[in-house]
Write a protein that holds these residues in place. Sequence first.
Motif, PDB file in Angstrom:
ATOM      1  N   ALA A  82      72.153 -13.265  18.494  1.00  0.00           N
ATOM      2  CA  ALA A  82      73.611 -13.134  18.707  1.00  0.00           C
ATOM      3  C   ALA A  82      73.881 -14.279  19.835  1.00  0.00           C
ATOM      4  N   MET A  83      73.324 -14.000  20.910  1.00  0.00           N
ATOM      5  CA  MET A  83      73.537 -14.799  22.066  1.00  0.00           C
ATOM      6  C   MET A  83      73.338 -16.223  21.981  1.00  0.00           C
ATOM      7  N   GLN A  84      72.221 -16.880  21.178  1.00  0.00           N
ATOM      8  CA  GLN A  84      71.794 -17.993  21.188  1.00  0.00           C
ATOM      9  C   GLN A  84      72.432 -18.699  20.049  1.00  0.00           C
ATOM     10  N   TYR A  85      72.419 -18.162  19.007  1.00  0.00           N
ATOM     11  CA  TYR A  85      72.929 -18.782  17.622  1.00  0.00           C
ATOM     12  C   TYR A  85      74.377 -18.239  17.212  1.00  0.00           C
ATOM     13  N   GLY A  86      74.937 -17.107  17.792  1.00  0.00           N
ATOM     14  CA  GLY A  86      76.102 -16.420  17.338  1.00  0.00           C
ATOM     15  C   GLY A  86      75.977 -15.844  15.998  1.00  0.00           C
ATOM     16  N   LEU A  87      74.799 -15.374  15.546  1.00  0.00           N
ATOM     17  CA  LEU A  87      74.657 -14.546  14.334  1.00  0.00           C
ATOM     18  C   LEU A  87      74.830 -13.193  14.511  1.00  0.00           C
ATOM     19  N   HIS A  88      75.441 -12.638  13.604  1.00  0.00           N
ATOM     20  CA  HIS A  88      75.836 -11.123  13.396  1.00  0.00           C
ATOM     21  C   HIS A  88      74.348 -10.365  13.081  1.00  0.00           C
ATOM     22  N   VAL A  89      73.738  -9.699  13.950  1.00  0.00           N
ATOM     23  CA  VAL A  89      72.463  -9.204  13.626  1.00  0.00           C
ATOM     24  C   VAL A  89      72.492  -7.633  13.562  1.00  0.00           C
ATOM     25  N   ALA A  90      72.108  -6.842  12.778  1.00  0.00           N
ATOM     26  CA  ALA A  90      72.080  -5.600  12.649  1.00  0.00           C
ATOM     27  C   ALA A  90      70.444  -5.321  12.607  1.00  0.00           C
ATOM     28  N   ASN A  91      70.152  -4.363  13.297  1.00  0.00           N
ATOM     29  CA  ASN A  91      68.793  -3.873  13.155  1.00  0.00           C
ATOM     30  C   ASN A  91      68.564  -2.194  12.673  1.00  0.00           C
ATOM     31  N   TYR A  92      67.519  -2.027  11.678  1.00  0.00           N
ATOM     32  CA  TYR A  92      67.343  -0.743  11.204  1.00  0.00           C
ATOM     33  C   TYR A  92      65.925  -0.408  11.600  1.00  0.00           C
ATOM     34  N   PRO A  93      65.706   0.929  12.059  1.00  0.00           N
ATOM     35  CA  PRO A  93      64.476   1.384  12.477  1.00  0.00           C
ATOM     36  C   PRO A  93      63.729   2.050  11.143  1.00  0.00           C
ATOM     37  N   LEU A  94      62.409   1.657  10.853  1.00  0.00           N
ATOM     38  CA  LEU A  94      61.826   2.276   9.696  1.00  0.00           C
ATOM     39  C   LEU A  94      61.011   3.219  10.224  1.00  0.00           C
ATOM     40  N   THR A  95      61.309   4.885   9.790  1.00  0.00           N
ATOM     41  CA  THR A  95      60.669   5.699  10.234  1.00  0.00           C
ATOM     42  C   THR A  95      59.838   6.277   9.422  1.00  0.00           C
ATOM     43  N   PRO A  96      58.749   7.410   9.542  1.00  0.00           N
ATOM     44  CA  PRO A  96      58.309   8.164   8.707  1.00  0.00           C
ATOM     45  C   PRO A  96      59.200   8.835   7.817  1.00  0.00           C
ATOM     46  N   GLU A  97      60.046   9.208   7.942  1.00  0.00           N
ATOM     47  CA  GLU A  97      61.213   9.913   6.907  1.00  0.00           C
ATOM     48  C   GLU A  97      61.485   8.709   5.844  1.00  0.00           C
ATOM     49  N   ASN A  98      61.348   7.303   6.116  1.00  0.00           N
ATOM     50  CA  ASN A  98      61.731   6.422   5.146  1.00  0.00           C
ATOM     51  C   ASN A  98      60.582   6.085   4.172  1.00  0.00           C
ATOM     52  N   PHE A  99      59.253   6.640   4.741  1.00  0.00           N
ATOM     53  CA  PHE A  99      58.395   6.559   3.790  1.00  0.00           C
ATOM     54  C   PHE A  99      57.872   7.570   2.784  1.00  0.00           C
ATOM     55  N   GLU A 100      58.803   8.595   2.970  1.00  0.00           N
ATOM     56  CA  GLU A 100      58.547   9.805   2.094  1.00  0.00           C
ATOM     57  C   GLU A 100      58.732   9.627   0.834  1.00  0.00           C
ATOM     58  N   ARG A 101      59.845   8.632   0.544  1.00  0.00           N
ATOM     59  CA  ARG A 101      60.030   8.281  -1.123  1.00  0.00           C
ATOM     60  C   ARG A 101      59.915   6.607  -1.118  1.00  0.00           C
ATOM     61  N   PRO A 102      59.670   6.432  -2.502  1.00  0.00           N
ATOM     62  CA  PRO A 102      59.288   4.844  -2.523  1.00  0.00           C
ATOM     63  C   PRO A 102      60.715   4.380  -2.661  1.00  0.00           C
ATOM     64  N   GLY A 103      60.688   2.930  -2.377  1.00  0.00           N
ATOM     65  CA  GLY A 103      61.802   1.954  -2.227  1.00  0.00           C
ATOM     66  C   GLY A 103      62.423   1.941  -0.895  1.00  0.00           C
ATOM     67  N   LEU A 104      63.338   1.059  -0.915  1.00  0.00           N
ATOM     68  CA  LEU A 104      64.310   0.903   0.536  1.00  0.00           C
ATOM     69  C   LEU A 104      65.286   2.023   0.555  1.00  0.00           C
ATOM     70  N   PRO A 105      65.130   2.447   1.857  1.00  0.00           N
ATOM     71  CA  PRO A 105      66.302   3.265   2.423  1.00  0.00           C
ATOM     72  C   PRO A 105      67.699   3.246   1.633  1.00  0.00           C
ATOM     73  N   THR A 106      68.329   4.112   1.186  1.00  0.00           N
ATOM     74  CA  THR A 106      69.449   3.872   0.537  1.00  0.00           C
ATOM     75  C   THR A 106      70.544   2.860   1.472  1.00  0.00           C
TER      76      THR A 106
END
Length: 188
Positions: A82-106
């Motif tokens: 964001a600071m260097q390139y002006g990009l809008h960046v989100a981030n999402y933590p992958l937690t053990p709950e995310n691994f309980e079902r297959p596929g990407l978190p909704t």
Amino acid sequence: LVMDVYGQFAGMLSAELGRQPIALRGRMHGMDDTGAYHARIDALNFTLSADDGLSLDKYSRADLILVGVSRCGKTPTSLYLAMQYGLHVANYPLTPENFERPGLPTALAPYRAKLRGLTLSAERLAQIRTERKPGSRYASLETCREELRAAEALMRAEGIPSIDTTHRSIEEIAALLKLSIQPPGLTG
């Protein structure tokens, strides 16, 4: 060619390149183009508001969404982008709950093309987590191995490009990420 950076650098560089320098005074880094400066500030505000899975409703505005386990470098990398390139960046933590079902978190599924993964060695992750929560299950090498194994399997299965951050600086990681979203033939 040997140049004395603290002495006659500008003159020596000018002589070597065969070009005269353009003297501009009173310019501050990033302030010569106020539009670009304000765009970076907007990107920084976005990135702070979309840190660690917050403001999922803003993900459609994101240029990039970083995913990975806790403490893999998502937040500092997002802020640097964001600071260097002006990009809008989100981030999402992958937690053990995310691994309980297959596929990407909704919440991530609609944004597959914007996803980039960060990973690192289990040993380095355990070291980082131990500094935060010494002696905890969260910081144990086995927990780190399990989470990383699951996160990397998810990223592979979903075709999410990822970067190993174990031995890379934030600047290197950010440059690789920027290249991964930049259309071929463009530089900037």
